[in-house]
Design a protein around this motif. Structure first.
Motif, PDB file in Angstrom:
ATOM      1  N   MET A  53      23.556  21.799  52.050  1.00 37.29           N
ATOM      2  CA  MET A  53      22.533  22.544  52.574  1.00 37.29           C
ATOM      3  C   MET A  53      21.197  22.358  51.394  1.00 37.29           C
ATOM      4  N   ARG A  54      20.133  21.700  51.920  1.00 39.60           N
ATOM      5  CA  ARG A  54      19.018  21.641  51.107  1.00 39.60           C
ATOM      6  C   ARG A  54      17.971  22.718  51.186  1.00 39.60           C
ATOM      7  N   TYR A  55      17.532  23.050  49.881  1.00 39.51           N
ATOM      8  CA  TYR A  55      16.613  24.048  49.747  1.00 39.51           C
ATOM      9  C   TYR A  55      15.317  23.725  49.134  1.00 39.51           C
ATOM     10  N   TYR A  56      14.218  23.851  49.598  1.00 38.32           N
ATOM     11  CA  TYR A  56      13.199  23.510  48.883  1.00 38.32           C
ATOM     12  C   TYR A  56      12.406  24.766  48.071  1.00 38.32           C
ATOM     13  N   LEU A  57      12.013  24.338  46.845  1.00 36.20           N
ATOM     14  CA  LEU A  57      11.616  25.302  45.757  1.00 36.20           C
ATOM     15  C   LEU A  57      10.064  25.223  45.468  1.00 36.20           C
ATOM     16  N   ASP A  58       9.537  26.347  45.481  1.00 37.62           N
ATOM     17  CA  ASP A  58       8.080  26.222  44.973  1.00 37.62           C
ATOM     18  C   ASP A  58       8.011  27.536  44.019  1.00 37.62           C
ATOM     19  N   ALA A  59       7.096  27.453  43.034  1.00 34.83           N
ATOM     20  CA  ALA A  59       6.949  28.746  42.238  1.00 34.83           C
ATOM     21  C   ALA A  59       5.500  28.634  41.694  1.00 34.83           C
ATOM     22  N   GLU A  60       5.070  29.873  41.492  1.00 29.72           N
ATOM     23  CA  GLU A  60       3.507  30.127  40.934  1.00 29.72           C
ATOM     24  C   GLU A  60       3.762  30.881  39.556  1.00 29.72           C
TER      25      GLU A  60
ATOM     26  N   PRO B 157      14.604  25.130  59.378  1.00 26.62           N
ATOM     27  CA  PRO B 157      13.581  26.035  59.608  1.00 26.62           C
ATOM     28  C   PRO B 157      13.885  27.416  60.260  1.00 26.62           C
ATOM     29  N   ALA B 158      15.256  27.275  61.109  1.00 26.38           N
ATOM     30  CA  ALA B 158      15.710  28.455  61.677  1.00 26.38           C
ATOM     31  C   ALA B 158      16.409  29.317  60.670  1.00 26.38           C
ATOM     32  N   LEU B 159      16.737  29.204  59.479  1.00 26.42           N
ATOM     33  CA  LEU B 159      17.537  29.829  58.632  1.00 26.42           C
ATOM     34  C   LEU B 159      16.503  30.682  57.678  1.00 26.42           C
ATOM     35  N   GLU B 160      16.857  31.872  57.157  1.00 22.51           N
ATOM     36  CA  GLU B 160      16.355  32.491  56.451  1.00 22.51           C
ATOM     37  C   GLU B 160      15.785  31.787  55.135  1.00 22.51           C
ATOM     38  N   SER B 161      14.536  32.069  54.709  1.00 26.01           N
ATOM     39  CA  SER B 161      13.992  31.700  53.378  1.00 26.01           C
ATOM     40  C   SER B 161      14.022  32.901  52.402  1.00 26.01           C
ATOM     41  N   PHE B 162      13.826  32.429  51.052  1.00 20.85           N
ATOM     42  CA  PHE B 162      13.555  33.536  50.080  1.00 20.85           C
ATOM     43  C   PHE B 162      12.171  33.457  49.603  1.00 20.85           C
ATOM     44  N   TYR B 163      11.629  34.745  49.265  1.00 17.84           N
ATOM     45  CA  TYR B 163      10.401  34.609  48.456  1.00 17.84           C
ATOM     46  C   TYR B 163      10.468  35.937  47.674  1.00 17.84           C
ATOM     47  N   VAL B 164      10.083  36.033  46.603  1.00 21.33           N
ATOM     48  CA  VAL B 164       9.908  37.257  45.621  1.00 21.33           C
ATOM     49  C   VAL B 164       8.573  37.133  44.944  1.00 21.33           C
ATOM     50  N   ALA B 165       7.713  38.180  44.814  1.00 21.74           N
ATOM     51  CA  ALA B 165       6.681  38.193  43.802  1.00 21.74           C
ATOM     52  C   ALA B 165       7.052  38.985  42.648  1.00 21.74           C
ATOM     53  N   VAL B 166       6.920  38.589  41.405  1.00 28.89           N
ATOM     54  CA  VAL B 166       7.348  39.310  40.170  1.00 28.89           C
ATOM     55  C   VAL B 166       6.298  39.789  39.324  1.00 28.89           C
ATOM     56  N   GLU B 167       6.449  40.919  38.943  1.00 22.85           N
ATOM     57  CA  GLU B 167       5.627  41.769  37.924  1.00 22.85           C
ATOM     58  C   GLU B 167       5.567  40.647  36.848  1.00 22.85           C
ATOM     59  N   TRP B 168       4.102  40.760  36.465  1.00 19.94           N
ATOM     60  CA  TRP B 168       4.005  39.848  35.117  1.00 19.94           C
ATOM     61  C   TRP B 168       3.124  40.851  34.147  1.00 19.94           C
ATOM     62  N   ALA B 169       2.902  40.339  32.854  1.00 23.04           N
ATOM     63  CA  ALA B 169       2.234  41.225  32.058  1.00 23.04           C
ATOM     64  C   ALA B 169       1.278  40.545  31.319  1.00 23.04           C
ATOM     65  N   GLY B 170       1.543  39.103  31.142  1.00 22.26           N
ATOM     66  CA  GLY B 170       0.538  38.093  30.145  1.00 22.26           C
ATOM     67  C   GLY B 170      -0.795  37.949  30.919  1.00 22.26           C
ATOM     68  N   PRO B 171      -1.707  37.232  30.176  1.00 23.94           N
ATOM     69  CA  PRO B 171      -2.927  36.849  30.728  1.00 23.94           C
ATOM     70  C   PRO B 171      -2.839  35.774  31.775  1.00 23.94           C
ATOM     71  N   THR B 172      -3.824  35.970  32.636  1.00 20.40           N
ATOM     72  CA  THR B 172      -3.827  34.844  33.891  1.00 20.40           C
ATOM     73  C   THR B 172      -5.030  34.059  33.828  1.00 20.40           C
ATOM     74  N   ASP B 173      -4.576  32.767  33.947  1.00 15.81           N
ATOM     75  CA  ASP B 173      -5.737  31.788  34.084  1.00 15.81           C
ATOM     76  C   ASP B 173      -6.811  31.976  34.943  1.00 15.81           C
ATOM     77  N   PRO B 174      -7.965  31.938  34.753  1.00 17.36           N
ATOM     78  CA  PRO B 174      -8.893  32.410  35.665  1.00 17.36           C
ATOM     79  C   PRO B 174      -8.848  31.443  37.261  1.00 17.36           C
ATOM     80  N   TRP B 175      -8.340  30.277  37.081  1.00 17.40           N
ATOM     81  CA  TRP B 175      -8.195  29.732  38.245  1.00 17.40           C
ATOM     82  C   TRP B 175      -7.188  30.108  39.000  1.00 17.40           C
ATOM     83  N   VAL B 176      -6.037  30.682  38.500  1.00 13.05           N
ATOM     84  CA  VAL B 176      -4.798  31.531  38.995  1.00 13.05           C
ATOM     85  C   VAL B 176      -5.225  32.690  39.745  1.00 13.05           C
ATOM     86  N   GLU B 177      -6.094  33.414  39.003  1.00 15.02           N
ATOM     87  CA  GLU B 177      -6.671  34.695  39.534  1.00 15.02           C
ATOM     88  C   GLU B 177      -7.507  34.501  40.857  1.00 15.02           C
ATOM     89  N   THR B 178      -8.165  33.362  40.920  1.00 13.13           N
ATOM     90  CA  THR B 178      -8.896  32.903  42.062  1.00 13.13           C
ATOM     91  C   THR B 178      -8.063  32.446  43.265  1.00 13.13           C
TER      92      THR B 178
END
Length: 147
Positions: A1-8, A26-47
């Motif tokens: 089975m193929r799974y497609y990956l993206d990260a921010e 697309p009928a199968l369940e996807s995985f998504y997680v938002a992770v706590e981070w501590a470092g600085p964030t680029d202004p473009w990423v903030e926006t």
């Protein structure tokens, strides 16, 4: 089975903020997680990224456990993880590492780098710069054009 990956992530070479794995079916369940981070964030990423992360952030340790559990539960046949950007693999693999010489127990999987000149997930994503929506856009493009 193929799974497609993206990260921010927070900036070039920065910390993981979110990660998604989307199955070819697309009928199968996807995985998504938002992770706590501590470092600085680029202004473009903030926006462009932070507003689309959601509000349910988890620790990196819990994100690692959730990812490994998802991968083990879906280990039917051989897992192939497809991404169109090398850094996405970097964050996936780093999330599986739990300490020096230790990693989450996951099934064997292959990684396929799919270079897609002229394709931009942000232009077709239902929510640009959201890892889940971008992984879905990547899946939809690849499955329609490359199978």
């Amino acid at each position: 089975m193929r799974y497609y990956l993206d990260a921010e992530y927070t900036c070039f070479g920065g910390e993981l903020m979110s990660l998604a794995l989307v199955p070819a079916d697309p009928a199968l369940e996807s995985f998504y997680v938002a992770v706590e981070w501590a470092g600085p964030t680029d202004p473009w990423v903030e926006t462009h990224v932070v507003p689309h992360l959601g509000s349910d952030f988890v620790s990196r340790e819990l994100a690692s456990l959730k990812l490994a559990t998802f991968m083990r539960e879906r280990a039917v046949g051989h897992m192939v993880i497809v991404a169109d950007w090398p850094t996405d693999f970097e964050h996936l693999l780093a999330l599986l590492i739990t300490g020096p010489g230790r990693m989450q127990p996951v099934p064997d999987f292959d990684m396929k780098f799919q270079r897609l000149p002229g394709f931009n997930t942000a232009s077709t994503s239902r929510m640009p710069h959201n890892a889940l929506a971008d992984a879905e856009a990547l899946r939809d493009h690849c499955e329609a054009n490359h199978g």
